[in-house]
Design an enzyme around this catalytic site. Structure first.
Site, PDB file in Angstrom:
ATOM      1  N   GLU B  51      -1.574 -11.051  -3.918  1.00 28.95           N
ATOM      2  CA  GLU B  51      -1.055 -11.508  -2.620  1.00 28.95           C
ATOM      3  C   GLU B  51      -2.019 -12.435  -1.890  1.00 28.95           C
ATOM      4  O   GLU B  51      -1.595 -13.329  -1.157  1.00 28.95           O
ATOM      5  CB  GLU B  51      -0.712 -10.321  -1.714  1.00 28.95           C
ATOM      6  CG  GLU B  51       0.520  -9.536  -2.150  1.00 28.95           C
ATOM      7  CD  GLU B  51       0.191  -8.442  -3.160  1.00 28.95           C
ATOM      8  OE1 GLU B  51      -0.950  -8.413  -3.665  1.00 28.95           O
ATOM      9  OE2 GLU B  51       1.077  -7.609  -3.445  1.00 28.95           O
ATOM     10  N   PHE B 113       4.757   6.499   2.243  1.00 32.72           N
ATOM     11  CA  PHE B 113       4.250   5.830   1.049  1.00 32.72           C
ATOM     12  C   PHE B 113       4.121   4.331   1.319  1.00 32.72           C
ATOM     13  O   PHE B 113       5.048   3.695   1.794  1.00 32.72           O
ATOM     14  CB  PHE B 113       5.174   6.076  -0.147  1.00 32.72           C
ATOM     15  CG  PHE B 113       4.724   5.346  -1.380  1.00 32.72           C
ATOM     16  CD1 PHE B 113       3.499   5.653  -1.972  1.00 32.72           C
ATOM     17  CD2 PHE B 113       5.487   4.340  -1.937  1.00 32.72           C
ATOM     18  CE1 PHE B 113       3.045   4.966  -3.088  1.00 32.72           C
ATOM     19  CE2 PHE B 113       5.060   3.649  -3.055  1.00 32.72           C
ATOM     20  CZ  PHE B 113       3.827   3.961  -3.630  1.00 32.72           C
ATOM     21  N   GLN B 114       2.968   3.798   1.011  1.00 28.21           N
ATOM     22  CA  GLN B 114       2.652   2.377   1.213  1.00 28.21           C
ATOM     23  C   GLN B 114       2.843   1.922   2.656  1.00 28.21           C
ATOM     24  O   GLN B 114       3.223   0.785   2.903  1.00 28.21           O
ATOM     25  CB  GLN B 114       3.457   1.493   0.250  1.00 28.21           C
ATOM     26  CG  GLN B 114       2.994   1.678  -1.185  1.00 28.21           C
ATOM     27  CD  GLN B 114       3.539   0.638  -2.133  1.00 28.21           C
ATOM     28  OE1 GLN B 114       4.636   0.134  -1.956  1.00 28.21           O
ATOM     29  NE2 GLN B 114       2.760   0.327  -3.171  1.00 28.21           N
ATOM     30  N   LYS B 163      11.973  -2.051   6.483  1.00 31.50           N
ATOM     31  CA  LYS B 163      12.901  -2.111   5.361  1.00 31.50           C
ATOM     32  C   LYS B 163      14.369  -2.048   5.807  1.00 31.50           C
ATOM     33  O   LYS B 163      15.216  -2.786   5.312  1.00 31.50           O
ATOM     34  CB  LYS B 163      12.606  -0.961   4.395  1.00 31.50           C
ATOM     35  CG  LYS B 163      13.478  -1.011   3.151  1.00 31.50           C
ATOM     36  CD  LYS B 163      13.113   0.060   2.142  1.00 31.50           C
ATOM     37  CE  LYS B 163      13.887  -0.197   0.850  1.00 31.50           C
ATOM     38  NZ  LYS B 163      13.605   0.791  -0.190  1.00 31.50           N
ATOM     39  N   MET B 481     -24.574 -21.541  -4.906  1.00 31.84           N
ATOM     40  CA  MET B 481     -25.037 -21.747  -3.538  1.00 31.84           C
ATOM     41  C   MET B 481     -25.940 -20.601  -3.085  1.00 31.84           C
ATOM     42  O   MET B 481     -26.928 -20.817  -2.377  1.00 31.84           O
ATOM     43  CB  MET B 481     -23.840 -21.911  -2.595  1.00 31.84           C
ATOM     44  CG  MET B 481     -24.223 -22.310  -1.186  1.00 31.84           C
ATOM     45  SD  MET B 481     -25.230 -23.806  -1.159  1.00 31.84           S
ATOM     46  CE  MET B 481     -23.976 -25.065  -0.893  1.00 31.84           C
TER      47      MET B 481
END
Ligand SMILES: Cc1ncc(C[n+]2csc(CCOP(=O)(O)OP(=O)(O)O)c2C)c(N)n1
Lengths: 180, 577
Positions: B51, B113-114, B163, B481
């Protein structure tokens, strides 16, 4: 130095966090914060007292003004404004001091809101420094419990709230063209 | 006109109406209804492999086009994975809209959940964010999100959608206007200040234009060019502004700052009028702030009032859209009197001095070696092939600075790099977004061997979508770097910077079904780059370069920008003139 910031903001979930986030992100500790609805139930007014470096004061207020939910943020620290606070003090006091406590409360313009054999609950409003004195005085009579409201401020000069007008959306422009 | 449809469909309808043609995303449990709606193909969905890269790709799309980039992710881990990209977009003022799914309204706050507090987590990561718990609010919120992302100082906006909102059915009512009473967009600069600016410009003996990402965001490149020509002022462009003035323009010096050129930094230190346009006086540009442009009066034009006066108090603050402000300035300047001879003479001296600085320490690649490929040579060779017209996306580190120094851009929106946040792992996914937005454009992704390994999964996205990106790995075997800082400031005690275990690139490319190779010898460089460019598909080129080169000039942290280290081995401190 303590800074007093007055905000007018939309009464929406998360709006408060956005404002306090400007301060917590910079590690500033909020001395007091009050917020409640205005005449318009969709709009709240908030007063924050916070200790901000002098050099960053403007920056903090500008950042607050940038928040979408904030209609206006102004620094009242150096402009004409009235700042008031309310304190509730419960003092446990011995029988022989009761009259003296009442006398002191009266001097501070206080109001007894509860009285029992143990002592009193007293309500006082005033400038925050005056409330400090009152609390000290009450403390000398016995054990105290203190709840303060935090400062409320109102500017004495008129500050016109500049609200932005509605803007058309792309969907609106396309509305005629697309049939769905 | 209304129509019964699901929340998911309504969301896509709103996106279409905002002109969205492609979104970058990754599905999950709560966004299943959204993906079901996407099945119908109204909007192209590009499946990334992480993501964070959806957000970076959306940024690449936005940076390449100026349009709002869109990414989406599921609740919980999907949303938390987006956050680096959101902050990146916030720091660089890039317009993106992120759509995340949230658990069903009645489960919010139950540690479902989640479930994660996406609204809370992303509040400081976005310009603004929303939690949508009712289908009724959805169309308005989506259009507000696009408006906020693209207007004023652009930035990321996240919309977290429960949802059941995706699943609900409702009548779609197109939203024709939105009302954000507290959202102030400053467009016209103050007329009085603009007049004062003109006066300062006409009096200045040593003017310098310092322009940045604001010019790109405002689409003000042609106004900038006109302004620079009208004032005949030398100009520097920040990392975010590269291409805002053509690199070949005679008035252009180069990038200033920590790895800016000698001439740019000396010009900033010596100017008597600094005309700051769409810049924010970032610490990487200014060095020690109290020694920055010490002789200059400052005109600062920016659309964000909080930037004006933040790091440097300007003599003339102008809050407004830099495109409109420049147009007004140009109008006044072209109507103005010619400069008095005393001023013209000083200006000629100033130009002589600037040219002298450019000649003393030009910003160019050192002589190529015949034993090893110098990283600077690599950039110079890419520059020859890009010819100022290709898109160049970079990751973060030494290669980014060399690319910024040595690759020139004739137009804005070709240079795509993570400036403010400096997010490693940005190069490859941002190139995906840029290539999706401009399918016919030659797109380079120049990455370090460190950053490349942060984004290897996206090779699959490139393969699956047949994106002809030319990925060039500047492979110095180290987190270059960081290694440079350890060498210069920590007695060369190299700690945690060796990148052993780098994969065989030819095999890796082959595993993904496209071409690639590793080169090491200077003679291989030109042919390999030519092959990469002529390959119709993606190409993965691993260039093993000299491992211990350092980027110069360098302004050590805490120094004034005229106190540069110009090169190895004996650091030479240059005193202010
Ligand atoms: C996500 C992230 N982690 C750490 C850093 C710190 N950092 C800045 S540059 C750099 C080295 C990058 O190495 P590499 O990708 O090989 O590029 P090079 O400098 O060698 O060109 C690191 C670790 C960063 N910018 N971003």
């Amino acid at each position: 130095m303590l800074q007093v910031i007055s905000l007018v903001l939309e009464n929406k979930p998360g709006a408060l966090m956005r404002v306090t986030g400007v301060l917590s992100q910079r590690g500033y500790n909020i001395e007091s914060l009050t917020v409640a609805r205005t005449l318009d139930p969709e709009v709240s007014r908030m007063t924050i007292v916070v200790d901000v470096d002098a050099t960053l004061r403007q920056q903090v207020v500008k950042q607050m003004n940038k928040l979408i939910n904030v209609l206006q943020a102004s620094d009242l620290t150096e402009s004409p404004a009235v700042v008031r606070e309310l304190v509730l003090v419960r003092v446990r006091t011995a029988q022989e001091s009761r009259t003296a406590v009442l006398k002191e409360a009266e001097i501070f313009g206080g109001r007894v809101v509860d009285s029992s054999t143990e002592g009193f609950a007293i309500e006082v409003t005033g400038a925050p420094e005056k409330l400090n004195e009152f609390i000290d005085v009450m403390g000398s009579y016995g054990e105290i419990d203190v709840t303060r409201s935090g400062a409320l401020a109102i500017a004495l000069d008129a500050r016109k709230l500049k609200l932005q007008p509605p803007v058309p959306t792309k969907a609106g422009v396309k509305m005629e063209e697309t049939a769905i | 006109m209304s129509n019964l449809m699901s929340g998911a469909k309504m969301l896509l309808e709103c996106l279409s109406r905002e002109g969205v043609d492609c979104i970058f995303g990754y599905p999950g449990g709560v966004t299943l209804p959204l993906y079901d709606a996407l099945y119908d193909g109204q909007i192209r969905h590009v499946l990334v492999r992480h993501e964070e890269n959806a957000a970076f790709a959306a940024e690449g799309y936005a940076r390449a086009t100026g349009k709002v980039g869109v990414c989406c992710a599921t609740s919980g881990p999907g949303a938390t994975n987006l956050t680096t990209g959101l902050v990146d977009a916030l720091m660089d003022s890039i317009p993106i809209v992120a759509i995340t799914g949230q658990v069903a309204t009645k489960l919010i706050g139950s540690d479902a959940f989640q479930e994660a507090d996406t609204f809370g987590i992303t509040r400081p990561a976005t310009k603004h964010n929303y939690l949508v718990k009712s289908l009724e609010d959805l169309p308005r919120v989506i259009h507000e999100a696009f408006y906020i992302a693209a207007s004023g100082r652009p930035g990321p906006v996240l919309v977290d959608i429960a949802k059941d909102v995706f699943q609900g059915q409702g009548h779609y009512q197109p939203v024709s206007s939105i009302h954000l009473p507290g959202y102030k967009v400053f467009t016209e600069g103050h007329t009085g200040q603009i007049r004062r600016a003109v006066q300062l410009i006409q009096e200045a003996q040593r003017p310098l234009v310092y322009a940045g990402g604001g010019i790109v965001a405002a689409g003000a490149a042609s106004e900038l060019r006109e302004f620079v020509e009208l004032t005949d002022s030398p100009a520097v462009l920040t990392l975010m502004g590269l291409g805002a003035l053509p690199a070949s323009h005679p008035n252009y010096i180069s990038m200033p700052g920590m790895h800016g050129s000698y001439a740019s930094n000396m010009a900033l230190t010596g100017c008597d009028l600094l005309i700051a346009l769409g810049v924010r006086f970032d610490d990487r540009v200014t060095g020690r702030l109290n020694a920055f442009a010490p002789h200059a009066k400052v005109i600062h034009v920016d659309i964000d009032p909080a930037e004006v006066g933040k790091n440097r108090a300007p003599e003339v603050p102008v809050v407004g859209d830099v495109k409109r402000v420049l147009a007004k300035l140009n109008k006044l300047l072209s109507a103005g009197e010619p400069l008095p001879e005393s001023v013209s003479a000083s200006r000629r001296d100033w130009w002589r001095q600037v040219r002298e600085w450019k000649r003393e320490h030009p910003l160019e690649a050192p002589e190529p070696s015949d034993t090893e490929i110098k990283p600077q040579t690599l950039m110079a060779e890419i520059n020859r092939r890009a010819a100022g017209r290709a898109t160049v996306c970079t990751d973060v580190g030494q290669h980014q600075m060399w690319a910024a120094q040595l690759i020139g851009f004739e137009e804005p929106r070709l240079w795509i790099s993570s400036g403010g946040l400096g997010s490693m792992g940005f190069g490859l996914p941002s190139a995906i977004g840029a290539q999706m937005a401009c399918p016919d454009r030659l797109v380079f992704a120049i990455v370090g061997d460190g950053g490349f390994q942060m984004s290897i999964p996206e090779l699959a996205t490139i393969a699956a979508n047949k994106l002809p990106i030319k990925i060039v790995i500047m492979n110095n075997g180290h987190l270059g770097m960081v290694r440079q800082w350890q060498t210069m400031f920590f007695n060369n005690r190299l700690s945690g910077v060796q990148l052993e275990g780098f994969p065989d690139i030819a095999k890796l490319a082959e595993a993904y079904g496209f071409s690639g190779c590793t080169i090491e010898r200077p003679s291989e460089l030109g042919p390999a780059l030519d092959r990469a460019v002529s390959e119709p598909g993606p190409f993965l080129l691993n260039v093993k370069v000299a491992q211990f080169e350092c980027v110069y000039p360098m302004v050590p942290a805490g120094n004034a920008i005229n106190e540069m280290v110009l090169g190895p081995p004996q650091p030479v401190a240059v005193a202010a003139k």
